[in-house]
Design a protein around this motif. Structure first.
Motif, short mmCIF file in Angstrom:
data_model
loop_
_atom_site.label_atom_id
_atom_site.label_comp_id
_atom_site.label_asym_id
_atom_site.label_seq_id
_atom_site.Cartn_x
_atom_site.Cartn_y
_atom_site.Cartn_z
N ALA A 54 0.83 -1.21 0.00
CA ALA A 54 0.00 0.00 0.00
C ALA A 54 0.87 1.26 0.00
O ALA A 54 0.37 2.36 -0.17
CB ALA A 54 -0.91 -0.01 1.22
N ASP A 55 2.19 1.08 0.17
CA ASP A 55 3.10 2.24 0.22
C ASP A 55 3.20 2.92 -1.13
O ASP A 55 3.00 2.29 -2.16
CB ASP A 55 4.52 1.79 0.62
N PRO A 56 3.59 4.20 -1.14
CA PRO A 56 3.83 4.87 -2.41
C PRO A 56 4.94 4.17 -3.20
O PRO A 56 5.83 3.56 -2.61
CB PRO A 56 4.27 6.28 -2.02
N VAL A 81 -4.30 -7.63 -3.84
CA VAL A 81 -3.98 -8.50 -4.99
C VAL A 81 -3.97 -7.71 -6.30
O VAL A 81 -3.11 -7.93 -7.15
CB VAL A 81 -4.97 -9.68 -5.04
N THR A 82 -4.91 -6.77 -6.46
CA THR A 82 -4.90 -5.97 -7.69
C THR A 82 -4.08 -4.70 -7.46
O THR A 82 -3.00 -4.54 -8.02
CB THR A 82 -6.33 -5.61 -8.15
N HIS A 83 -4.59 -3.80 -6.60
CA HIS A 83 -3.94 -2.48 -6.47
C HIS A 83 -2.54 -2.61 -5.88
O HIS A 83 -1.60 -1.94 -6.35
CB HIS A 83 -4.81 -1.55 -5.63
N LEU A 88 3.33 -2.70 -6.93
CA LEU A 88 4.60 -3.44 -6.92
C LEU A 88 5.25 -3.45 -8.30
O LEU A 88 6.46 -3.20 -8.42
CB LEU A 88 4.34 -4.88 -6.44
N ILE A 89 4.47 -3.71 -9.34
CA ILE A 89 5.09 -3.77 -10.68
C ILE A 89 5.53 -2.37 -11.13
O ILE A 89 6.55 -2.22 -11.81
CB ILE A 89 4.18 -4.48 -11.71
N ARG A 90 4.78 -1.34 -10.71
CA ARG A 90 5.20 0.03 -11.05
C ARG A 90 6.53 0.36 -10.36
O ARG A 90 7.41 0.98 -10.95
CB ARG A 90 4.13 1.04 -10.63
N ALA A 91 6.63 -0.08 -9.11
CA ALA A 91 7.88 0.14 -8.37
C ALA A 91 9.02 -0.61 -9.04
O ALA A 91 10.13 -0.08 -9.19
CB ALA A 91 7.71 -0.32 -6.92
N ALA A 92 8.74 -1.85 -9.47
CA ALA A 92 9.77 -2.65 -10.13
C ALA A 92 10.20 -1.96 -11.42
O ALA A 92 11.40 -1.90 -11.73
CB ALA A 92 9.24 -4.06 -10.41
N ALA A 93 9.24 -1.42 -12.16
CA ALA A 93 9.57 -0.72 -13.42
C ALA A 93 10.44 0.49 -13.13
O ALA A 93 11.45 0.74 -13.80
CB ALA A 93 8.28 -0.32 -14.13
N LYS A 94 10.06 1.23 -12.11
CA LYS A 94 10.82 2.44 -11.75
C LYS A 94 12.26 2.11 -11.36
O LYS A 94 13.19 2.85 -11.67
CB LYS A 94 10.10 3.12 -10.58
N HIS A 122 -9.49 -10.79 -9.23
CA HIS A 122 -8.51 -9.78 -8.78
C HIS A 122 -7.14 -10.03 -9.43
O HIS A 122 -6.42 -9.09 -9.77
CB HIS A 122 -8.32 -9.82 -7.26
N ARG A 123 -6.81 -11.30 -9.58
CA ARG A 123 -5.51 -11.66 -10.19
C ARG A 123 -5.54 -11.41 -11.69
O ARG A 123 -4.56 -10.95 -12.27
CB ARG A 123 -5.19 -13.13 -9.87
#
Ligand SMILES: NC(=O)c1ccc[n+]([C@@H]2O[C@H](COP(=O)([O-])OP(=O)(O)OC[C@H]3O[C@@H](n4cnc5c(N)ncnc54)[C@H](OP(=O)(O)O)[C@@H]3O)[C@@H](O)[C@H]2O)c1
Length: 293
Positions: A54-56, A81-83, A88-94, A122-123
């Motif tokens: 849930a963290d930024p 599971v969704t948000h 997480l994937i946005r953080a990984a991309a960054k 959700h998945r």
């Protein structure tokens, strides 16, 4: 040595994935939520960092930086599971992490439609979001855990009453894998760059419900009275009946998993077991030894 980041490492599946990664000499960092005890992970040589999905994105990006693969084994509702996994994937991309294994670990959810299974929806939503990310996902799909299949949750095997109830004609092949074997395949897939951007489908055993019944009797040495509970159409009707009366999704979601299996809609095909010949998964009969009287 590979650097792997695991979220959900304190959970049932995540802790086994960490074990398997350590067996394969991977360096593991685990994200644990503030207040969750990470001592057991630290004692296994795992680097523990605090945080939450849930963290930024910036905090998560700092946490995952330098990892080759992020593995998620979280459990929860749409928020996690969704948000959470999209965070997480946005953080990984960054952070420039190239690959992610999401918390799917299920029947073939890519063959299911929205509405077929409330939890898998959700998945599916998360997996759809992943498609536009530069981070390449690898869903590990394993069918039903044998541990869950033989527990009360799915309302099929009742060891106390000595019954095995099944829906359908009992002749549809279904996929079953133990949790440790799923974790072993997940660790192997994480360390296998050739799986980037495609699912890995594995099954410890493939059996019809009649064959599963026979295997459980053989392995446990116990008798389970076989009972046909109704047709696949009857099961669909029962799900709708429960849904109409439900106060919570948990009132009917277990039967949705059963429907995905016995209808054949979410059958895993083809299987990727041969890609990992060093893993010899546990068959249902062998697994059932634990239920011996
Ligand atoms: N195929 C099957 O038959 C089957 C059966 C069961 C489960 N599964 C799947 O396996 C996966 C893992 O399930 P499980 O049974 O291992 O779950 P679990 O034991 O409940 O563990 C969930 C993990 O997620 C962590 N978590 C939850 N919310 C989080 C958040 N916001 N941020 C960071 N971490 C968070 C938990 O941390 P805390 O320790 O802090 O709570 C815990 O480590 C799920 O995808 C589930 O659907 C498949």
């Amino acid at each position: 040595m590979s650097d792997i980041f695991v979220v959900g490492a304190t959970g049932t599946v995540g802790s086994q994935i960490v074990n398997q990664l350590r067996i394969r000499d991977a360096r593991v960092t685990a994200l644990i939520r503030p207040g969750t005890d990470g001592a057991a992970l630290a004692s296994q040589g795992v680097k523990v960092v605090e945080g939450s999905l849930a963290d930024p994105t910036d905090d998560l990006a700092r946490a995952v930086e330098g990892s080759e693969v992020v593995i998620s084994a979280v459990q929860g509702g749409e928020d996690v599971v969704t948000h959470g996994q999209v965070n997480l994937i946005r953080a990984a991309a960054k952070a420039g992490v190239p690959r992610l294994i999401p918390s799917d670990f299920a029947v073939d959810l890519f063959r299911l439609d929205y509405g077929d299974n409330a939890f898998l929806d959700h998945r599916k939503k998360a997996d759809e979001e992943f498609a536009s990310s530069p981070v390449r996902p690898t869903s590990v799909l394993n069918g039903a855990f044998l541990e869950v299949m033989t527990a009360p949750f799915l309302e099929m095997v009742d060891w106390d009453r000595g019954t095995f109830g099944y829906w359908g004609d009992g002749n549809q092949p279904c996929d079953f894998t133990t949790i440790p074997d799923t974790a072993a395949y997940t660790a192997a897939a994480a360390l296998d760059p050739g799986t980037a951007g495609r699912p890995v489908r594995v099954a410890g055993d493939v059996a019809t419900m009649r064959e599963l019944h026979a295997a459980l009797e053989r392995g446990s040495g116990r008798t389970l009275q076989l009972r046909q509970l109704g047709s696949v159409a009857d099961l669909a009707a029962e799900i709708e009946r429960r849904k109409a009366e439900a106060s919570n999704v948990t009132d009917y979601v277990a039967l949705q998993y059963v429907w995905a299996m016995v209808s054949g809609k979410a059958k895993l095909d083809p299987l990727d077991n041969d890609r990992y010949p060093d893993i010899t998964p546990t068959k249902a009969a062998e697994f059932a030894h634990r239920f011996a009287a």
